[in-house]
Design a protein around this motif. Structure first.
Motif, PDB file in Angstrom:
ATOM      1  N   LEU A   1       8.689  16.527  -9.093  1.00 14.78           N
ATOM      2  CA  LEU A   1       7.771  17.611  -9.443  1.00 14.78           C
ATOM      3  C   LEU A   1       6.302  17.252  -9.246  1.00 14.78           C
ATOM      4  CD1 LEU A   1       9.413  19.027 -12.700  1.00 14.78           C
ATOM      5  CD2 LEU A   1       9.352  20.072 -10.448  1.00 14.78           C
ATOM      6  N   LEU A   2       6.012  15.972  -9.113  1.00  9.09           N
ATOM      7  CA  LEU A   2       4.616  15.543  -8.990  1.00  9.09           C
ATOM      8  C   LEU A   2       4.036  15.925  -7.633  1.00  9.09           C
ATOM      9  CD1 LEU A   2       4.673  11.981 -10.549  1.00  9.09           C
ATOM     10  CD2 LEU A   2       3.656  14.019 -11.512  1.00  9.09           C
ATOM     11  N   PRO A   3       2.747  16.289  -7.606  1.00  6.44           N
ATOM     12  CA  PRO A   3       2.091  16.542  -6.319  1.00  6.44           C
ATOM     13  C   PRO A   3       1.845  15.230  -5.570  1.00  6.44           C
ATOM     14  CG  PRO A   3       0.550  16.847  -8.126  1.00  6.44           C
ATOM     15  CD  PRO A   3       1.885  16.605  -8.734  1.00  6.44           C
ATOM     16  N   ASP A   4       1.471  15.353  -4.312  1.00  6.25           N
ATOM     17  CA  ASP A   4       1.296  14.167  -3.464  1.00  6.25           C
ATOM     18  C   ASP A   4       0.211  13.229  -3.990  1.00  6.25           C
ATOM     19  OD1 ASP A   4       3.300  15.014  -1.820  1.00  6.25           O
ATOM     20  OD2 ASP A   4       1.953  15.998  -0.394  1.00  6.25           O
ATOM     21  N   TRP A   5      -0.892  13.800  -4.490  1.00 11.33           N
ATOM     22  CA  TRP A   5      -1.986  12.938  -4.959  1.00 11.33           C
ATOM     23  C   TRP A   5      -1.554  12.131  -6.182  1.00 11.33           C
ATOM     24  CZ3 TRP A   5      -3.703  13.600  -9.894  1.00 11.33           C
ATOM     25  CH2 TRP A   5      -3.429  14.819 -10.505  1.00 11.33           C
ATOM     26  N   ALA A   6      -0.687  12.691  -7.031  1.00  7.45           N
ATOM     27  CA  ALA A   6      -0.218  11.957  -8.196  1.00  7.45           C
ATOM     28  C   ALA A   6       0.731  10.828  -7.783  1.00  7.45           C
ATOM     29  CB  ALA A   6       0.465  12.903  -9.176  1.00  7.45           C
ATOM     30  N   LEU A   7       1.550  11.083  -6.762  1.00  3.45           N
ATOM     31  CA  LEU A   7       2.418  10.018  -6.251  1.00  3.45           C
ATOM     32  C   LEU A   7       1.598   8.887  -5.642  1.00  3.45           C
ATOM     33  CD1 LEU A   7       5.315  12.069  -4.650  1.00  3.45           C
ATOM     34  CD2 LEU A   7       5.399  10.662  -6.704  1.00  3.45           C
ATOM     35  N   LEU A   8       0.519   9.253  -4.947  1.00  6.48           N
ATOM     36  CA  LEU A   8      -0.375   8.237  -4.389  1.00  6.48           C
ATOM     37  C   LEU A   8      -1.038   7.434  -5.504  1.00  6.48           C
ATOM     38  CD1 LEU A   8      -1.602   7.106  -1.783  1.00  6.48           C
ATOM     39  CD2 LEU A   8      -3.431   8.773  -2.045  1.00  6.48           C
ATOM     40  N   LEU A   9      -1.430   8.119  -6.565  1.00  5.25           N
ATOM     41  CA  LEU A   9      -2.019   7.433  -7.715  1.00  5.25           C
ATOM     42  C   LEU A   9      -1.019   6.481  -8.357  1.00  5.25           C
ATOM     43  CD1 LEU A   9      -4.708   7.429  -9.285  1.00  5.25           C
ATOM     44  CD2 LEU A   9      -3.674   9.097 -10.820  1.00  5.25           C
ATOM     45  N   MET A  10       0.242   6.908  -8.458  1.00  2.00           N
ATOM     46  CA  MET A  10       1.281   6.022  -8.991  1.00  2.00           C
ATOM     47  C   MET A  10       1.502   4.807  -8.093  1.00  2.00           C
ATOM     48  SD  MET A  10       4.231   8.499 -10.546  1.00  2.00           S
ATOM     49  CE  MET A  10       5.380   7.149 -10.694  1.00  2.00           C
ATOM     50  N   LEU A  11       1.438   5.015  -6.784  1.00  6.72           N
ATOM     51  CA  LEU A  11       1.601   3.912  -5.851  1.00  6.72           C
ATOM     52  C   LEU A  11       0.461   2.904  -5.995  1.00  6.72           C
ATOM     53  CD1 LEU A  11       3.236   2.746  -3.503  1.00  6.72           C
ATOM     54  CD2 LEU A  11       1.773   4.053  -1.977  1.00  6.72           C
ATOM     55  N   VAL A  12      -0.754   3.398  -6.152  1.00  5.17           N
ATOM     56  CA  VAL A  12      -1.903   2.505  -6.349  1.00  5.17           C
ATOM     57  C   VAL A  12      -1.741   1.730  -7.654  1.00  5.17           C
ATOM     58  CG1 VAL A  12      -4.388   2.487  -6.812  1.00  5.17           C
ATOM     59  CG2 VAL A  12      -3.484   3.854  -4.934  1.00  5.17           C
ATOM     60  N   PHE A  13      -1.319   2.430  -8.717  1.00  2.03           N
ATOM     61  CA  PHE A  13      -1.101   1.757  -9.996  1.00  2.03           C
ATOM     62  C   PHE A  13      -0.014   0.687  -9.869  1.00  2.03           C
ATOM     63  CE2 PHE A  13       1.205   1.551 -14.059  1.00  2.03           C
ATOM     64  CZ  PHE A  13       0.194   1.020 -14.848  1.00  2.03           C
ATOM     65  N   PHE A  14       1.042   0.991  -9.122  1.00  8.31           N
ATOM     66  CA  PHE A  14       2.108   0.020  -8.894  1.00  8.31           C
ATOM     67  C   PHE A  14       1.587  -1.203  -8.140  1.00  8.31           C
ATOM     68  CE2 PHE A  14       5.457  -1.486  -5.976  1.00  8.31           C
ATOM     69  CZ  PHE A  14       6.306  -2.050  -6.918  1.00  8.31           C
ATOM     70  N   ALA A  15       0.767  -0.963  -7.111  1.00  9.01           N
ATOM     71  CA  ALA A  15       0.226  -2.080  -6.330  1.00  9.01           C
ATOM     72  C   ALA A  15      -0.683  -2.953  -7.191  1.00  9.01           C
ATOM     73  CB  ALA A  15      -0.528  -1.545  -5.116  1.00  9.01           C
ATOM     74  N   ILE A  16      -1.508  -2.327  -8.025  1.00  4.52           N
ATOM     75  CA  ILE A  16      -2.398  -3.087  -8.904  1.00  4.52           C
ATOM     76  C   ILE A  16      -1.579  -3.888  -9.909  1.00  4.52           C
ATOM     77  CG2 ILE A  16      -4.107  -2.838 -10.740  1.00  4.52           C
ATOM     78  CD1 ILE A  16      -5.320  -0.552  -9.089  1.00  4.52           C
ATOM     79  N   SER A  17      -0.543  -3.273 -10.481  1.00 11.01           N
ATOM     80  CA  SER A  17       0.311  -3.987 -11.438  1.00 11.01           C
ATOM     81  C   SER A  17       1.006  -5.167 -10.780  1.00 11.01           C
ATOM     82  CB  SER A  17       1.355  -3.036 -12.014  1.00 11.01           C
ATOM     83  OG  SER A  17       0.746  -1.986 -12.691  1.00 11.01           O
ATOM     84  N   LEU A  18       1.469  -4.976  -9.560  1.00 11.58           N
ATOM     85  CA  LEU A  18       2.142  -6.052  -8.847  1.00 11.58           C
ATOM     86  C   LEU A  18       1.184  -7.200  -8.545  1.00 11.58           C
ATOM     87  CD1 LEU A  18       4.858  -6.828  -7.631  1.00 11.58           C
ATOM     88  CD2 LEU A  18       4.127  -5.785  -5.500  1.00 11.58           C
ATOM     89  N   LEU A  19      -0.039  -6.869  -8.116  1.00  6.71           N
ATOM     90  CA  LEU A  19      -1.032  -7.921  -7.872  1.00  6.71           C
ATOM     91  C   LEU A  19      -1.371  -8.670  -9.146  1.00  6.71           C
ATOM     92  CD1 LEU A  19      -3.615  -6.441  -5.354  1.00  6.71           C
ATOM     93  CD2 LEU A  19      -2.233  -8.476  -5.083  1.00  6.71           C
ATOM     94  N   LYS A  20      -1.523  -7.934 -10.249  1.00  7.02           N
ATOM     95  CA  LYS A  20      -1.845  -8.571 -11.524  1.00  7.02           C
ATOM     96  C   LYS A  20      -0.707  -9.476 -11.970  1.00  7.02           C
ATOM     97  CE  LYS A  20      -4.079  -5.976 -14.380  1.00  7.02           C
ATOM     98  NZ  LYS A  20      -4.442  -5.009 -15.430  1.00  7.02           N
TER      99      LYS A  20
END
Length: 115
Positions: A56-75
């Motif tokens: 149900l999420l729009p594309d920009w929210a999925l992109l935001l989740m992907l960025v959050f995932f990448a930051i969490s993985l780097l951390k």
């Protein structure tokens, strides 16, 4: 943060994480092992809810989740202090870039006697 990373693990790997949690409990890491087991069981029960929510999420929210995932993985990989230093260096470079570009434009204009 571990829950965010576990959301992207395929269902077929859940049994491996359950075994890893059991081995952690046997080796004395009781709290971490039980947390991992609980996280896998919770995700397996709530997977249909996550699936509907993500669809149900729009594309920009999925992109935001992907960025959050990448930051969490780097951390998780680099550690908190190293990631803090890295993030500070990147932010400083991003803040400095517009002034450097403006300075280069002015320097070029002065060189060509346009100012």
């Amino acid at each position: 943060m571990l829950g965010t990373l576990l959301m992207f693990i395929p269902e077929e790997a859940y049994i491996l994480f359950l075994l890893l949690g059991a081995v952690m409990v046997m080796c004395g890491f009781r709290k971490s092992g039980l947390g991992l087991i609980g996280m896998v069981l919770t995700l397996s029960c709530l997977e249909p809810v996550f699936d509907v929510f993500i669809n149900l999420l729009p594309d920009w929210a999925l992109l935001l989740m992907l960025v959050f995932f990448a930051i969490s993985l780097l951390k998780l990989i680099l550690g908190k202090e190293v990631f803090g230093f890295l993030a500070g260096s990147i932010l400083f470079a991003l803040l400095k870039a517009p002034f450097q570009i403006a300075g280069r434009i002015v320097r070029i204009m002065l060189k060509r006697h346009l100012i």
